[in-house]
Each structure stands twice: as structure tokens, then as C-alpha cells.
Design an enzyme around this catalytic site. Structure first.
Site: not given
Ligand code: DSN
Length: 425
Positions: A62, A208, A243, A64, A234, A237
Site C-alpha cells: 500500500y 483524451d 491496463r 497512499e 490509458t 492501447k
């Protein structure tokens, strides 16, 4: 057992002993990805190195916060990994700030809304049926429910963007942000024109570039740098990463966007994905990636030419990027029907709405195809001609199982000559 399945056996050995059911399904999916022509333009093959990074102990941690400003201890390696990813993203896209934590493209866009807008604010974006994205103000998405969408469409005649009309809408509606970018528009975007319109309307321009960020970094599509204050993408692609998502921006928006991603929307970043993004960005900075991006576009152009030769009706008459949108009704088929027949022949595409489609979204008039994944396999113009021939044969014999099965076999033979990257790691 096939070659791919045999290779897959070793890297999946632990899953095989714990959970044979899931292991078997992963193996079958690997074989499927090896055996078919994957034409969905938002899909690709991540490299073996990218895939390995996603399967590491980084998933256990983790983190954060942001590099060197975390809420939990034990970040001495994670900080370095995320900082490397950030520096590579900034260098590759030439932007002063990068956030590599968004879980994917939609969360990246959500962060833009949260950072810049109050609920109800006007947001201008390309309408979904014209080729826009759900997060650009579609009624069914948070972007159209919480904010006030101001859609622009393509021209009803040419199906091209009409920048004069976009300017008129922007000046009369005065949206706070304007999205440019798409998921089904086969042409290059004029970022300079969009920037001029946004400036005149007093809006922030957000590009985008999820679909074509790999083309941007390879120089096969103009860059929004210098025009859009914020760029979202993203990473899986045309960029060929895992991903994930990224936001790049000018300094003035950096703090607000970082806060919107964490703690505004997300908790801990997916560190295994961050490492894989770093690896993908290194790969994308290599000279071979430039050639790859240009070959995607050359392949799409060759495929479009082959399809036109066979009398297919292409939206805008062709393509300048990685994707082609076909009005398949001119061949006497619906989009879903055609996609199913193509898939039965080993040619995997998706049905898609065409501009001003009169059919329902679940069974639209179009087929959307693209060349990123088949170009990753090393296919070139000669293979595109063959593919166009097969597609013509499929639509002419859409319900003839014998023909479809024969073509699927031929497709498999071709695929064997072009091994897919990252399969069977
Ligand atoms: N689902 C993606 C696509 O296929 O274009 C967009 O998010």
C-alpha cells in the site's frame, strides 16, 4: 497440447496446482490471443517485460500518497519506481507534470472533472455516436449525470469534425472544459484549432488521447502538447503498457489533479501496474517504437484500401490513424451479426455505432477495427491485403459455417508465422 499451451504451462505452474479451473481458462485465453487476428482497436499485446512487472510482489504494498510523501512506511523502492514512471512519462510526452496513478482512462477523466468543476458545470465533448467516449458527457455516464453535457457531433455529410460548428457551440454555451479525443473517429485531430476555440470560449482544453497515445509518442499523430493544458490517456492501447491510466498537465493544474486522484477518487496506487507502466514507457521511448507507431498507421491505410477495393463503406472514406469504422449495413448485415461471423472466422472486431446511427447501440450499423495488435505481431501491408480479402469473403458468406471455419484455419496458419508478444511468459 499446442506450443503456446506448453509454454504457458511453466509460467502458470503455481496457478495450475492451486486453481486448475482458472489456470485452464487463462491457458485457453492465451491460445485464443495467439490464434486470432485481434482487431479491436483499443486492444494490444503487452510485452513480456510489461507482463512480468504486473506479476510481482509490488501488488502486496500500500502506498497512499505520492513519491516521498506517503502515509505508510516501507516505500523506499516503491517511491523510486513511481518517480521513474513519472519522469519517463514527462519526458515522453514533453509535459511538466505527470500522475501515473489513475486505475484506467475513465478514472483519469473523472479526476479532471473533480479537480476542475463543480457539479452542474458545462462540459463540451464529442457525442458518443459520433465517436466520443462515455466520460466526455454521455448521458449514461457520471459525466452526463453530474455535469451538464454540451455535445458536438461530426458533420452529417462528411462524418468529419466541423471545427466551425464546434467553435459556434463553444462560444454560445461557454463550457468550462472542452474534451477533444475519441474512441471511434478515424481521422487526425487538429489540436491547434481546438486550442484556439477553447481560448476564445475561456475553456480548459483536455485532450483524451487514450486511443492514440502510442501514435503521439511515435510521431505518427500530432501531439496535443502546447495546445491542451491537460492530457489524459490509458496505458494499454497503442502505448502497449499494462491496463492503467495517466494524466499529464501544465503546472497550474498539477496540485488539483493530484489531489483529485488521491485522496479524491482513489486509495493506494496499484504499484505493480506503476512498475509495468514505467517499463512500457521505456519501451515506447526506444527507436523501434517510432517505427511501430508509423507501421500501425500504414497498416490501417493498407487495410482500408483493401476494404474499399472490396466495396466496403468506410466512415469518412478511410483512415488517418489506427482505426477504421465500417458501415456494414451496406453489405446487408447488422453490426453484431457481422462481428459474430468475423469472430467465427478468427477475425475479432467489435460492433459499433456509426454517426447518426438509426439502429440500437446493442446492435448498431458499424464494425470498428484497428491495427495496433496485429502490428505488434509484426504484420505489414501484405498481410493487410489478405485480411481485407478474408473480411470480404466472411461478409459474403456470413452464415456459412464451412467457409468461416476454413478461414479461421487460414487465419491460424498466418498467426503462427507472427508470434504474439507476451504470450506464455
Ligand atoms: N473501451 C475502450 C474502447 O474500446 O475504445 C474505450 O474506453
Amino acid at each position: 497440447m499446442s506450443k503456446v499451451q506448453a509454454e504457458a504451462q511453466s509460467h502458470l505452474d503455481a496457478i495450475a496446482s492451486i486453481d486448475p479451473e482458472i489456470c485452464n481458462l487463462i491457458r485457453q485465453e492465451e491460445q485464443r490471443q495467439a490464434d486470432v487476428l485481434r482487431l479491436i482497436p483499443s486492444e494490444n499485446y503487452a510485452s513480456r517485460a510489461v507482463m512480468q512487472a504486473t506479476g510481482t510482489v509490488l501488488t502486496n504494498k500500500y502506498s497512499e500518497g505520492y513519491p516521498y510523501k506517503r502515509y505508510y512506511e516501507g516505500q523506499q523502492y516503491i517511491d523510486q519506481i513511481e518517480q521513474i514512471a513519472i519522469e519517463r512519462a514527462k519526458a515522453l510526452f514533453g509535459m511538466p507534470h505527470a500522475n501515473v496513478q489513475p486505475y484506467s482512462g475513465s478514472p483519469a477523466n473523472q479526476a479532471v472533472y473533480l479537480a476542475l468543476l463543480k457539479p452542474g458545470a458545462k462540459v463540451m465533448g464529442m457525442a458518443l455516436p459520433s465517436g466520443g467516449h462515455l466520460t466526455h458527457g454521455a448521458k449514461v455516464s457520471f459525466s452526463g449525470k453530474i455535469y451538464t453535457p454540451v455535445p458536438y457531433t461530426v458533420s452529417p455529410d462528411s462524418h468529419l469534425l466541423d471545427y466551425g460548428e464546434i467553435r459556434q457551440i463553444a462560444l454560445s454555451e461557454k463550457p468550462e472544459i472542452i474534451f477533444c479525443g475519441h474512441s471511434a473517429y478515424p481521422r487526425i485531430l487538429d489540436f491547434a484549432k481546438f486550442a484556439e476555440i477553447a481560448n476564445e470560449a475561456g475553456a480548459v482544453l483536455v485532450a483524451d488521447i487514450a486511443h492514440f497515445s502510442g501514435l503521439v509518442v511515435s510521431g505518427a499523430h500530432p501531439s496535443p502538447k502546447g495546445y491542451a493544458q491537460i492530457i489524459t490517456t490509458t496505458t494499454h492501447k497503442t502505448l502497449r503498457g499494462p491496463r492503467g491510466g495517466m494524466i499529464l498537465c501544465e503546472e497550474q493544474h498539477a496540485a488539483a489533479l493530484d489531489k483529485a486522484v488521491f485522496p479524491g477518487l482513489q486509495g493506494g496506487p496499484h504499484n505493480h501496474t506503476t512498475a509495468a507502466i514505467a517499463v512500457a514507457l521505456k519501451e515506447a521511448a526506444a527507436p523501434e517504437f517510432r517505427m511501430y507507431g508509423h507501421q500501425i498507421v500504414k497498416n490501417a491505410a493498407a487495410l482500408a484500401e483493401g476494404l474499399l477495393h472490396h466495396g466496403f463503406s468506410l466512415i469518412t472514406g478511410g483512415t488517418e490513424n489506427h482505426l477504421i469504422l465500417i458501415d456494414i449495413t451496406s453489405k446487408g448485415l447488422g453490426g453484431r451479426e457481422a462481428a459474430k461471423s468475423l469472430a467465427a472466422a478468427g477475425i475479432v472486431a467489435n460492433c459499433n455505432a456509426i454517426p447518426f446511427d438509426t439502429r440500437k447501440p446493442f446492435d448498431p450499423s458499424g464494425i470498428r477495427i484497428g491495427t495496433p495488435a496485429i502490428t505488434s505481431r509484426g504484420m505489414k501491408e501484405a498481410e493487410m491485403k489478405k485480411l481485407a480479402d478474408w473480411m470480404a469473403e466472411v461478409v459474403a458468406h456470413a452464415h456459412d459455417d464451412k467457409v468461416l471455419t476454413r478461414i479461421a484455419g487460414e487465419v491460424r496458419d498466418l498467426c503462427e508465422q507472427f508470434p504474439a508478444p507476451g504470450i506464455g511468459i
